[in-house]
Design a protein around this motif. Sequence first.
Motif, PDB file in Angstrom:
ATOM      1  N   ARG A   1       0.823  -1.200   0.000  1.00 29.13           N
ATOM      2  CA  ARG A   1       0.000   0.000   0.000  1.00 29.13           C
ATOM      3  C   ARG A   1       0.862   1.257   0.000  1.00 29.13           C
ATOM      4  O   ARG A   1       0.564   2.228  -0.703  1.00 29.13           O
ATOM      5  N   LEU A   2       1.948   1.239   0.769  1.00 31.66           N
ATOM      6  CA  LEU A   2       2.813   2.409   0.808  1.00 31.66           C
ATOM      7  C   LEU A   2       3.548   2.604  -0.521  1.00 31.66           C
ATOM      8  O   LEU A   2       3.941   3.713  -0.864  1.00 31.66           O
ATOM      9  N   LYS A   3       3.737   1.495  -1.250  1.00 32.34           N
ATOM     10  CA  LYS A   3       4.404   1.575  -2.549  1.00 32.34           C
ATOM     11  C   LYS A   3       3.590   2.409  -3.528  1.00 32.34           C
ATOM     12  O   LYS A   3       4.136   2.981  -4.489  1.00 32.34           O
ATOM     13  N   LEU A   4       2.283   2.512  -3.290  1.00 30.98           N
ATOM     14  CA  LEU A   4       1.436   3.326  -4.156  1.00 30.98           C
ATOM     15  C   LEU A   4       1.834   4.791  -4.121  1.00 30.98           C
ATOM     16  O   LEU A   4       1.429   5.573  -4.983  1.00 30.98           O
ATOM     17  N   ALA A   5       2.638   5.169  -3.107  1.00 29.07           N
ATOM     18  CA  ALA A   5       3.116   6.554  -3.040  1.00 29.07           C
ATOM     19  C   ALA A   5       4.030   6.887  -4.203  1.00 29.07           C
ATOM     20  O   ALA A   5       4.256   8.063  -4.515  1.00 29.07           O
ATOM     21  N   SER A   6       4.591   5.862  -4.850  1.00 28.64           N
ATOM     22  CA  SER A   6       5.505   6.096  -5.972  1.00 28.64           C
ATOM     23  C   SER A   6       4.755   6.363  -7.273  1.00 28.64           C
ATOM     24  O   SER A   6       5.377   6.631  -8.298  1.00 28.64           O
ATOM     25  N   VAL A   7       3.439   6.266  -7.251  1.00 23.39           N
ATOM     26  CA  VAL A   7       2.649   6.494  -8.456  1.00 23.39           C
ATOM     27  C   VAL A   7       2.333   7.979  -8.579  1.00 23.39           C
ATOM     28  O   VAL A   7       2.091   8.669  -7.592  1.00 23.39           O
ATOM     29  N   SER A   8       2.340   8.454  -9.805  1.00 23.99           N
ATOM     30  CA  SER A   8       2.043   9.856 -10.080  1.00 23.99           C
ATOM     31  C   SER A   8       0.702  10.262  -9.462  1.00 23.99           C
ATOM     32  O   SER A   8      -0.288   9.524  -9.574  1.00 23.99           O
TER      33      SER A   8
ATOM     34  N   GLY B   1       9.413   4.530 -10.412  1.00 30.66           N
ATOM     35  CA  GLY B   1       9.096   5.712  -9.627  1.00 30.66           C
ATOM     36  C   GLY B   1       9.142   6.998 -10.427  1.00 30.66           C
ATOM     37  O   GLY B   1       8.961   8.087  -9.869  1.00 30.66           O
ATOM     38  N   ASP B   2       9.390   6.910 -11.724  1.00 29.96           N
ATOM     39  CA  ASP B   2       9.464   8.080 -12.597  1.00 29.96           C
ATOM     40  C   ASP B   2       8.051   8.479 -13.016  1.00 29.96           C
ATOM     41  O   ASP B   2       7.418   7.817 -13.844  1.00 29.96           O
ATOM     42  N   HIS B   3       7.528   9.578 -12.439  1.00 37.40           N
ATOM     43  CA  HIS B   3       6.147   9.985 -12.720  1.00 37.40           C
ATOM     44  C   HIS B   3       5.946  10.345 -14.188  1.00 37.40           C
ATOM     45  O   HIS B   3       4.896  10.033 -14.768  1.00 37.40           O
ATOM     46  N   GLU B   4       6.922  10.989 -14.791  1.00 34.41           N
ATOM     47  CA  GLU B   4       6.793  11.356 -16.202  1.00 34.41           C
ATOM     48  C   GLU B   4       6.695  10.116 -17.073  1.00 34.41           C
ATOM     49  O   GLU B   4       5.882  10.048 -17.996  1.00 34.41           O
ATOM     50  N   ARG B   5       7.529   9.131 -16.761  1.00 38.67           N
ATOM     51  CA  ARG B   5       7.509   7.884 -17.511  1.00 38.67           C
ATOM     52  C   ARG B   5       6.175   7.161 -17.309  1.00 38.67           C
ATOM     53  O   ARG B   5       5.608   6.596 -18.249  1.00 38.67           O
ATOM     54  N   GLN B   6       5.641   7.198 -16.093  1.00 38.36           N
ATOM     55  CA  GLN B   6       4.355   6.570 -15.817  1.00 38.36           C
ATOM     56  C   GLN B   6       3.246   7.188 -16.664  1.00 38.36           C
ATOM     57  O   GLN B   6       2.413   6.477 -17.237  1.00 38.36           O
ATOM     58  N   GLN B   7       3.255   8.502 -16.753  1.00 37.90           N
ATOM     59  CA  GLN B   7       2.209   9.178 -17.515  1.00 37.90           C
ATOM     60  C   GLN B   7       2.356   8.932 -19.014  1.00 37.90           C
ATOM     61  O   GLN B   7       1.366   8.836 -19.740  1.00 37.90           O
TER      62      GLN B   7
ATOM     63  N   VAL C   1      17.112   0.115  -8.499  1.00 36.63           N
ATOM     64  CA  VAL C   1      16.469  -1.131  -8.906  1.00 36.63           C
ATOM     65  C   VAL C   1      14.958  -0.947  -8.883  1.00 36.63           C
ATOM     66  O   VAL C   1      14.394  -0.505  -7.878  1.00 36.63           O
ATOM     67  N   MET C   2      14.321  -1.242  -9.994  1.00 38.03           N
ATOM     68  CA  MET C   2      12.864  -1.211 -10.047  1.00 38.03           C
ATOM     69  C   MET C   2      12.341  -2.554  -9.550  1.00 38.03           C
ATOM     70  O   MET C   2      12.749  -3.597 -10.054  1.00 38.03           O
ATOM     71  N   ARG C   3      11.473  -2.518  -8.555  1.00 42.52           N
ATOM     72  CA  ARG C   3      10.941  -3.735  -7.972  1.00 42.52           C
ATOM     73  C   ARG C   3       9.430  -3.773  -8.097  1.00 42.52           C
ATOM     74  O   ARG C   3       8.772  -2.739  -8.122  1.00 42.52           O
ATOM     75  N   ASP C   4       8.907  -4.965  -8.155  1.00 43.81           N
ATOM     76  CA  ASP C   4       7.467  -5.160  -8.197  1.00 43.81           C
ATOM     77  C   ASP C   4       7.067  -5.907  -6.929  1.00 43.81           C
ATOM     78  O   ASP C   4       7.353  -7.092  -6.782  1.00 43.81           O
TER      79      ASP C   4
ATOM     80  N   GLN D   1      -3.931  -2.528 -12.207  1.00 44.60           N
ATOM     81  CA  GLN D   1      -3.219  -1.644 -13.138  1.00 44.60           C
ATOM     82  C   GLN D   1      -2.392  -0.614 -12.376  1.00 44.60           C
ATOM     83  O   GLN D   1      -1.245  -0.342 -12.724  1.00 44.60           O
ATOM     84  N   LEU D   2      -2.983  -0.043 -11.323  1.00 42.61           N
ATOM     85  CA  LEU D   2      -2.253   0.954 -10.531  1.00 42.61           C
ATOM     86  C   LEU D   2      -1.015   0.335  -9.897  1.00 42.61           C
ATOM     87  O   LEU D   2       0.058   0.949  -9.869  1.00 42.61           O
ATOM     88  N   MET D   3      -1.150  -0.901  -9.397  1.00 43.44           N
ATOM     89  CA  MET D   3      -0.008  -1.568  -8.776  1.00 43.44           C
ATOM     90  C   MET D   3       1.100  -1.809  -9.794  1.00 43.44           C
ATOM     91  O   MET D   3       2.279  -1.763  -9.463  1.00 43.44           O
ATOM     92  N   ALA D   4       0.722  -2.052 -11.045  1.00 39.01           N
ATOM     93  CA  ALA D   4       1.732  -2.263 -12.085  1.00 39.01           C
ATOM     94  C   ALA D   4       2.566  -1.009 -12.307  1.00 39.01           C
ATOM     95  O   ALA D   4       3.764  -1.093 -12.615  1.00 39.01           O
ATOM     96  N   PHE D   5       1.973   0.163 -12.143  1.00 40.40           N
ATOM     97  CA  PHE D   5       2.698   1.420 -12.334  1.00 40.40           C
ATOM     98  C   PHE D   5       3.750   1.649 -11.245  1.00 40.40           C
ATOM     99  O   PHE D   5       4.632   2.491 -11.413  1.00 40.40           O
ATOM    100  N   THR D   6       3.662   0.935 -10.120  1.00 45.19           N
ATOM    101  CA  THR D   6       4.630   1.140  -9.037  1.00 45.19           C
ATOM    102  C   THR D   6       6.007   0.585  -9.374  1.00 45.19           C
ATOM    103  O   THR D   6       6.963   0.814  -8.622  1.00 45.19           O
ATOM    104  N   VAL D   7       6.124  -0.172 -10.475  1.00 44.61           N
ATOM    105  CA  VAL D   7       7.424  -0.723 -10.862  1.00 44.61           C
ATOM    106  C   VAL D   7       8.452   0.393 -11.047  1.00 44.61           C
ATOM    107  O   VAL D   7       9.614   0.268 -10.676  1.00 44.61           O
TER     108      VAL D   7
END
Length: 698
Positions: free
Chosen positions: A156-163, A187-193, A241-244, A179-185
Motif C-alpha cells: 500500500r505504501l508503494k502506491l506513493a511512488s505512483v504519479s 518511480g518516474d512519474h513522467e515515464r508513468q504518464q 532497482v525497479m521492484r514489483d 493496473q495501478l499496482m503495475a505502475f509502481t514498478v
Amino acid sequence: MAAIAKKIILSSSRDIPFNKLVLSQANVRRVKAGVSVEELAEDVARRGLLQGLSVRPVKDEAGLETGMFEIPAGGRRYRALDLLVRQKRLSKTAPVPCIVREEGIAEEDSLAENVQRAPLHPLDQFRAFLTLREKGQSEEEIAAAFFVSVSVVKQRLKLASVSPALLEIYAEDGLSLDQLMAFTVSGDHERQQQVFERLKASYDKQPYAIRRMLTEGAVRASDKRVQFIGIDVYADAGGMVMRDLFQGDDGGWLQDVVLVDRLVADELERQAEGVRTEGWKWIEIAPDFAYGHNFGLRQLRGEPVPLTADEVTTREAFQAEYNRLSEEYDCVEDLPEGIDQRLAELETGLESFEGRPLAFDPAEVARAGAFISIAPDGCLRVERGLMRPEDELPMDVQPAEGASEPLSAAASRDDDTVTTDSGPQAELEDAEGLSPISDRLMTELTAHRTLGLRQALGERPEVAFLAALHAPTLKTFYHYGLDSCLELDLKSTSFGAQAPGLNDSICAQAIRVRHDNWANALPKEATDLWDALQDWDCERQTALFAHLVSLSVNAVHEAWNRRPRAFAHADKLAKAVDLDMTAAGWRPTVDSFLGRVTKARILQAVTEAKGQQSAERISHLKKGDMASEAQILMADSGWLPEPLRTPGHSDAEAGEAPTSEISVEATAENGGETSMAEADGFAQDGEAKKELHTIAAE
C-alpha cells in the motif's frame, strides 16, 4: 396547504452491562469472513469499541421486557467482547454502548448493517498508512495495529511512488487496482504518464503490459551480467532497482544500464588479472563473444594437474564412504534425509576431483591466448589455450620411415640425370655408394602407388570410412590437414551476421559441450590419432563422424551467395533429422523476428499462431507496440517463420493462412519487397523452376 413532512426520530442509545446481552438468531451473517474474532478482540482491547451494538429488548410470552437484550447486528463485536471477558481482561458487567431498536424486523436490521457498509477504498487505506508512517510508526507497527502482513503495508505504501495524476484517475475508477499496482514498478512519474498515454491506444491494458512498457531498456536482475557482478554491488554503486512488490519479478530491473556495463567491465578486468599471470600471449575480454569466435584457432591439449598426496587420500576416503553407504542402502526406496544429503555431498566432492585444472606446456602458453567472458549462468567463462595460425611454429618436414633424407632435400633431377646444389659434376654417391632417386622417378612411382591405394581403398569400405574420419579429425582438432594423404576438406563456416543470443543458445551450448568431450577423448598428438581411431568400435567412430560432418553444415542465407540448391538440400536434411526449431529453443520475440519485419508479416504470424481474431485485435497498433503485443500472444505457441520450418512437420504446417492471400498482403505492406526466390533465382539446368520460401526483408 402542503402537508408537513414527518420528522425522523432516531433510535435511543444507552450503555447496557455485557452480561445482559445475548446473540440473536436473526443475525444474517453465517459465514466467517474478514478479520478473525481474535484479531478484532485485540483491536478492541487496544482502541476500545469504536462502533456500538444494535440490540432489541427480549420479551417474554406476555410481551413484557425481561431485562435482557438480543443482538441482531454486531455479533462479531459481541464475540470479541465475550473473548475478552473469558480472558478476564473485561468485566462481565462492563457497560457496552448500544443502540436500542424497538420497531422493524431484526433480520432486516442485520442485513442492512452489512449490505449498506462500504468497504474502505484501497487509496484511502494507502493514505491512512502513509499518514501513520509520517507520524513515526514503522511498517511493522502499522501491520500489527491493523492485523495485516508487513508485505500488505509495504504494497500500500508503494502506491506513493505512483504519479498523483494517476492516483486521481484511479480514485475515479479510471484504473483498476491491479493496473495501478503495475505502475509502481517505476518511480518516474513522467515515464508513468507516458505509459498511461500509450495504454489508451493499446488494446491490451493488462498489468503485465504496463510493467513491460515501464521496464523497456532496463536490465533484468536475472540477466547474466547482473548475476556476474551481483545486484548488491550495483546498489552500492548508486544504481536504482525497479521492484514489483505485487508479483514475482525475478529480482527486479536495473535502471542504469551504463552503470551495469561499467561494473561488468571492471569485474571482468579484475578477474582477468589472474589469468594474465599464467603467461598467455594474448587475452580478449568481453561480456559475450559472437558464436564461432574461436573458429580457425587450434585448441592446446593440456594435462590435468595431478592430485597431491592429501587430495588422493581424501578422494579415496570419499569413494570408500560412498561405496559403503550405497551398498548399505541399496534396497531402500526412500533414503533417510541425512543419508541422502551425505551421499549428495560425497558425489559433489568426488566430482570436484574430476574437473581438475589443465596444465599447458609453458612454451605453447607463451604463443597462445584465452577468451574471457560470462557464461549463461553468470559465472566467469575462461577459454584457455587457443593458438592463432600466425603464432604456430613452422612445421618440420620429417623423412618418411626408411627414407635416407626428406624429399624436399633430395637432389633435383631432369629425367634420370642427377644434379645437386653443388652442380652436376659433384659427387652424388653417399658413403654406401647409393645415389638418391630422382624427383621424376619418385613422382612416377608414387603415381602408381596412388592408383594402387585408390583401387584397394575402394574395395575396403571400412578402411575408407576410417581414412575419411581421420582426415577431418586432423583438420578439426589438430589443424594438421597435411598429415593425411586424402585431399578431403572440412569447412566450418563462421556466421557473418550474428543473431541475438546465438552464442548462448541451447544448440550452441550443446555443440560446445559435445566438441569438448570429443577433444578430451582424442589423443594429444596427431601422430597417435590413426591408431586410436582404429581401436575404436564402429559406434564410437560413427558418432565422431556425425559430429565432424555436422560442423560443415551451412544453410545460412547470404545476399551475395546464391545457393538455391543448397537450401533445397537443407530442407531434405532437416526432414531427415526431424528438425524442430521450437525444441531447439527458438521463440518469436521482438528481437529475433517480430520487431524486424513489416506489420503485414506480424499480422500473418499472429493469424497462423493464434487465429484471425487475435490478429485483428492488434491490427490498429503502431509497429513497435504491435510487435510487443504479438510476442505476448505467441508465447509458447510453437509458431515458426517459414525459413525455420521443416517440410512435413505437423507443427510447422498447423494454422497456416492461404499462401496467395499472405503474399499479396505482405507485398503491399513491404512496398514491393522481393522474395528470397526472386533474389536467389530459380533452379536451372533442365530442372523445373521452383520458387523458394519468401522471407521478410529486415
